[in-house]
Design a protein around this motif. Sequence first.
Motif, PDB file in Angstrom:
ATOM      1  N   PRO A  94       0.538  -1.120  -0.062  1.00 63.56           N
ATOM      2  CA  PRO A  94      -0.044  -0.105   0.117  1.00 63.56           C
ATOM      3  C   PRO A  94       0.801   1.284  -0.064  1.00 63.56           C
ATOM      4  N   ARG A  95       2.192   0.940   0.027  1.00 64.78           N
ATOM      5  CA  ARG A  95       3.037   2.211   0.192  1.00 64.78           C
ATOM      6  C   ARG A  95       3.481   2.294  -1.232  1.00 64.78           C
ATOM      7  N   ARG A  96       3.205   1.586  -2.098  1.00 66.47           N
ATOM      8  CA  ARG A  96       3.582   1.852  -3.571  1.00 66.47           C
ATOM      9  C   ARG A  96       2.516   2.491  -4.385  1.00 66.47           C
ATOM     10  N   GLY A  97       2.765   3.765  -4.688  1.00 67.98           N
ATOM     11  CA  GLY A  97       1.489   4.365  -6.099  1.00 67.98           C
ATOM     12  C   GLY A  97       1.943   4.240  -7.424  1.00 67.98           C
ATOM     13  N   VAL A  98       0.767   4.693  -8.157  1.00 69.84           N
ATOM     14  CA  VAL A  98       1.119   4.627  -9.624  1.00 69.84           C
ATOM     15  C   VAL A  98       0.266   5.712 -10.183  1.00 69.84           C
ATOM     16  N   VAL A  99       1.119   6.804 -10.882  1.00 64.23           N
ATOM     17  CA  VAL A  99       0.220   7.860 -11.390  1.00 64.23           C
ATOM     18  C   VAL A  99       1.037   7.914 -13.012  1.00 64.23           C
ATOM     19  N   VAL A 100      -0.028   7.699 -13.970  1.00 64.32           N
ATOM     20  CA  VAL A 100       0.210   7.742 -15.454  1.00 64.32           C
ATOM     21  C   VAL A 100      -0.376   8.993 -16.038  1.00 64.32           C
ATOM     22  N   GLY A 101       0.439   9.682 -16.820  1.00 67.54           N
ATOM     23  CA  GLY A 101      -0.257  10.912 -17.761  1.00 67.54           C
ATOM     24  C   GLY A 101      -0.351  10.445 -19.118  1.00 67.54           C
ATOM     25  N   THR A 102      -1.604  10.540 -19.568  1.00 69.17           N
ATOM     26  CA  THR A 102      -1.936  10.341 -21.184  1.00 69.17           C
ATOM     27  C   THR A 102      -3.053  11.312 -21.409  1.00 69.17           C
ATOM     28  N   THR A 103      -3.117  11.326 -22.828  1.00 70.31           N
ATOM     29  CA  THR A 103      -4.105  12.096 -23.417  1.00 70.31           C
ATOM     30  C   THR A 103      -5.182  11.276 -24.015  1.00 70.31           C
ATOM     31  N   LYS A 104      -4.949  10.269 -24.301  1.00 66.89           N
ATOM     32  CA  LYS A 104      -6.075   9.284 -24.905  1.00 66.89           C
ATOM     33  C   LYS A 104      -6.228   8.134 -24.516  1.00 66.89           C
ATOM     34  N   GLY A 105      -5.361   7.643 -23.725  1.00 62.54           N
ATOM     35  CA  GLY A 105      -5.165   6.303 -23.022  1.00 62.54           C
ATOM     36  C   GLY A 105      -5.356   5.041 -24.121  1.00 62.54           C
ATOM     37  N   ALA A 106      -6.422   4.436 -23.463  1.00 65.87           N
ATOM     38  CA  ALA A 106      -7.103   3.152 -24.430  1.00 65.87           C
ATOM     39  C   ALA A 106      -7.821   3.548 -25.499  1.00 65.87           C
ATOM     40  N   PHE A 107      -7.487   4.459 -26.283  1.00 65.46           N
ATOM     41  CA  PHE A 107      -8.612   5.005 -27.137  1.00 65.46           C
ATOM     42  C   PHE A 107      -8.926   3.945 -28.183  1.00 65.46           C
ATOM     43  N   GLU A 108      -8.379   3.030 -28.662  1.00 66.44           N
ATOM     44  CA  GLU A 108      -8.923   1.999 -29.358  1.00 66.44           C
ATOM     45  C   GLU A 108     -10.164   1.380 -29.134  1.00 66.44           C
ATOM     46  N   HIS A 109     -10.484   1.576 -27.807  1.00 66.75           N
ATOM     47  CA  HIS A 109     -11.622   0.848 -27.289  1.00 66.75           C
ATOM     48  C   HIS A 109     -12.947   2.029 -27.368  1.00 66.75           C
ATOM     49  N   LEU A 110     -12.778   3.134 -27.804  1.00 67.27           N
ATOM     50  CA  LEU A 110     -13.843   3.879 -27.961  1.00 67.27           C
ATOM     51  C   LEU A 110     -14.872   3.452 -28.764  1.00 67.27           C
ATOM     52  N   GLY A 111     -16.063   3.662 -28.227  1.00 73.56           N
ATOM     53  CA  GLY A 111     -17.155   3.064 -29.111  1.00 73.56           C
ATOM     54  C   GLY A 111     -17.361   1.686 -29.058  1.00 73.56           C
ATOM     55  N   ARG A 112     -16.625   0.759 -28.852  1.00 71.44           N
ATOM     56  CA  ARG A 112     -16.774  -0.632 -28.745  1.00 71.44           C
ATOM     57  C   ARG A 112     -17.438  -0.961 -27.546  1.00 71.44           C
ATOM     58  N   SER A 113     -17.495  -0.387 -26.384  1.00 68.14           N
ATOM     59  CA  SER A 113     -18.442  -0.765 -25.288  1.00 68.14           C
ATOM     60  C   SER A 113     -18.915   0.343 -24.791  1.00 68.14           C
ATOM     61  N   PRO A 114     -19.911   0.187 -23.551  1.00 69.60           N
ATOM     62  CA  PRO A 114     -20.615   1.204 -23.212  1.00 69.60           C
ATOM     63  C   PRO A 114     -19.943   2.536 -22.838  1.00 69.60           C
ATOM     64  N   GLY A 115     -20.429   3.641 -22.725  1.00 67.79           N
ATOM     65  CA  GLY A 115     -19.880   4.758 -22.322  1.00 67.79           C
ATOM     66  C   GLY A 115     -19.156   4.920 -20.836  1.00 67.79           C
ATOM     67  N   SER A 116     -19.336   3.856 -20.032  1.00 66.13           N
ATOM     68  CA  SER A 116     -18.912   3.740 -18.723  1.00 66.13           C
ATOM     69  C   SER A 116     -17.195   3.637 -18.562  1.00 66.13           C
ATOM     70  N   ASP A 117     -16.537   3.186 -19.734  1.00 62.41           N
ATOM     71  CA  ASP A 117     -15.401   2.651 -19.520  1.00 62.41           C
ATOM     72  C   ASP A 117     -14.580   3.809 -19.329  1.00 62.41           C
ATOM     73  N   ASP A 118     -13.686   3.638 -18.507  1.00 59.20           N
ATOM     74  CA  ASP A 118     -12.485   4.625 -18.321  1.00 59.20           C
ATOM     75  C   ASP A 118     -11.168   4.449 -18.922  1.00 59.20           C
ATOM     76  N   LEU A 119     -11.378   5.086 -20.268  1.00 59.06           N
ATOM     77  CA  LEU A 119     -10.126   4.766 -21.154  1.00 59.06           C
ATOM     78  C   LEU A 119      -8.857   5.326 -20.778  1.00 59.06           C
ATOM     79  N   LEU A 120      -8.936   6.536 -20.170  1.00 58.78           N
ATOM     80  CA  LEU A 120      -7.752   7.359 -19.664  1.00 58.78           C
ATOM     81  C   LEU A 120      -7.055   6.490 -18.499  1.00 58.78           C
ATOM     82  N   GLY A 121      -7.855   6.084 -17.471  1.00 64.33           N
ATOM     83  CA  GLY A 121      -7.241   5.130 -16.371  1.00 64.33           C
ATOM     84  C   GLY A 121      -6.813   3.808 -16.905  1.00 64.33           C
ATOM     85  N   ALA A 122      -6.872   3.192 -18.051  1.00 65.38           N
ATOM     86  CA  ALA A 122      -6.622   2.008 -18.252  1.00 65.38           C
ATOM     87  C   ALA A 122      -5.143   1.460 -18.144  1.00 65.38           C
ATOM     88  N   PRO A 123      -4.169   2.441 -18.709  1.00 63.31           N
ATOM     89  CA  PRO A 123      -2.844   2.341 -18.415  1.00 63.31           C
ATOM     90  C   PRO A 123      -2.369   2.095 -17.263  1.00 63.31           C
TER      91      PRO A 123
END
Lengths: 387, 268
Positions: A94-123
Motif C-alpha cells: 500500500p506504500r507503492r503508488g502509480v500515476v500515469v499521464g496520457t491524453t487518449k489512453g486506451a483510445f482504440e476501445h472508444l465506441g466498442r463498449s458502453p460509455g462507462s469505460d475509463d479509457l484514460l485510466g486503463a494504462p
Amino acid sequence: MSAAITSVGTVTGHGLGCARLFAALLEGRSAIGPVTRFPVDGLCSNLAAEAPADEELESAASSLGAVRPDDRASRLLLAAAAEALAGRELESSPRRGVVVGTTKGAFEHLGRSPGSDDLLGAPARALARAARARGPSFATSAACTSSAVALGEGLRLIEDGICDEVLVGGTEALHAFVYRGFHALRALSPRPAMPFDVERAGLSLGEGAAVLVLESLSHARAHGRWPIAVVEGFGSSSDGYDQVAPEPGGRGLLEASRRALTAAGVTVHEVGGYHAHGTGTIQNDRMEAAAFAALFSGRDVTVSAIKGSLGHTLGAGAALDVAVCALMLQRGTVPPVTNLRTLDPLAQLPAAIGAPCPLRSNRLLVASAGFGGINTALVLRTPAAAT
Amino acid sequence: MSPEVAVTSWAVWSGAGVSVNEAPVPGSGRGLAPWPDRPAPILPARGRPVPPSASALVQLVQAILSTRRARVVPPPPTTVDLKLGTRTGSREIDLAFLQSLAERGDAFGSPSLFAYTLSTAAGGEVSLALGLRGALSTVSSGEVSGLAALVTGAASVSSGRSEACLCGAMEVSGSDSDVIALFLLEPAQPYLHAPRLVGWKLSFDPETVTDSRDSPRSTMERLAVTLAHGESAEIGASCPGGHAALLTVVPAAGTTVRPGRSARVGRG
C-alpha cells in the motif's frame, strides 16, 4: 523536500530502452519516418516516430507477469516499466503508488463498449496490477503536459509521506484519429520536425512511454539505491489565451517555471540547463524563446530538446523529457537538438547544435506546454548536489 | 499550511437540475437539465463555437465563485486550481470528431472540434472565460474519479501547494448519470465558517470484489447532501477496476454535529 528518481524505462521510436534512446540522441538521429500503421493519403504529412510492434512490447513486458493489456498505450507503458523495474522484488504494497499521464489512453476501445469505460485510466490500472501497487493509483490528463502533472502528483505523494515509492509514467499510442486531428489543425510538418530551426514547418507526431520510479531519499538509501537524479519541484499554470495556441509572450510558461522554482526552494540563478518543450511549431518555439528570455535574462543556459528525434509523444512527452534529463544529469552530457541547424532569429535560444556538449550545471528546468493553455515546469538536479 | 481543508462553496448539476450550496435536486433525466429559472451567468463571448459541456462547466464555476464571494469575506484566493475527475473524458466529442471524419473524409476533420477532444478542454474554457490562472488537469480512476480529484485536491490545499482548488466530477455523455459537481477547497481558517475535509485516502486493490451500484453522480450527491445538512460522515466509494477513495467530512467549526448518515458506498 524532493524525490529521487532511482530507475527509468523508456520505449520510443528508437526502440526499447534508455540505452538506445540516449545513443540516438547523442548521434542526432531521428526516429521520424513514414507512417506504416494507418493510411495517411491526402494528409499534409506522412511522417511519425512509431514505436516497436505490439509483439515486441508484449515480449519485453513479460517479465512483469501475467498482466496482458488489450490496448497499445498500456503495452507501451508496461514495456517501459519492465526496464524501470528490472531486478526489483515487487511485493504487494500500500506504500507503492502509480500515476500515469496520457491524453487518449486506451483510445482504440472508444465506441466498442458502453460509455462507462475509463479509457484514460486503463494504462495506470495495468501498471498498478503488474507492479502490485496498492497505494493511490490514477491517471492524469492535461494535454501535452499530462505526464508532467503525473510527476507533480508523484512528487506530492512522496513528499507528503503517503508513499515510499511511486511509479510515474507517461504513455501515448499513435492513433489515426489524433494524426487526422493534427492534420486538421495544419500543425504537421511534411519533413521531420526541426525545433527552433529557421526552416521548421511544424511538428511530427510520435508514440512511446516512459516509467520513472520516484522514491523518498531515505527509502532509496535503505534499499541501497543511488538516485539517477532528484526531482525538486513542480509548478503549473494556465495562460487563458486560446485552446490551441500558446500565449505568445510565454507568460504562462514563465509563471509555471517560477512556481516550480519556488516549490524547489531555489532561484533561477541556480539553474544551468533548460530542457525545452520544443515541438517545432512556430507558435511554440517563439513562445518558449520569449519565456526563456524573461526567465534567464540573457544568461548562458544550455538548451536541449528531443522532439526532432522522437516526435511529439503528447501525454508521454514530459515523462520522456524527464527521463532524458535524468540521463543527462547522470552522464553530464547534453545531446544536440536533432534536426536543428540554423536557429530561428526570432526564437534565439542557446541550444546545443550539431554535437553533444558538456552539461555545466547540476540543475535543470524541464518545460512543457499544452492545449488549453496549460503550462508546467519541473526542477531536476544531480543527487550529488543534495548533500 | 492547514491540515484541514474548508469546502467554501459547491454546486451539483445533473439531469435533475442545479443546486448551489444546497442538497442536490432529486430526480433524474438524460444529460444535464436546463439551467434553472434564475439570472443566467454571463459568459464572455469568444466568437467561436464552444461545446455545451464546456459552456456548462464555465457556468457552474462562475456560479460557485460568485456565491463564494457573496458569502464569505475575504474573497477567495486569486490562484484557483481546477481538477476534474472524469471516467468518460472527452468521449462524446471524440465520437463527434470520428463521425465528422467519416462524413467528410480523413483530410477534412473540423479543427475547432478536434481542439475539444481532450479531457481538459472544458477546463481550458474556464481559464479562457473566467481568467483562472491556476493548474488544470483531469484525474481518472474509474467510477471513483470524482472522489479521487477531491482527494488529490484536498492534499494539495492542505500542504500549501494550492491556494484553492475547484475539484469534483465531470461526466457528460448524454446519459442519465451525467453530472458536473464541483467543490471549492481552501485552507481551513477561523473566519471561514464552512464544512471541512479532515481526512482523505486513495487505494487500489484489483482482487477485492466491490459493489459498483453507485455512480459518480450518486457519490457526488451524497457528498453535497452531507455538506448541506452539516453532517459528519465518511464518503467512500470503490469500483470493480480496483480503485477506492475515501473522504472524511465534518461540519463547520462550532456547529452542532448532526448524527452522521451512512454515506459510504461500496467498500470504501
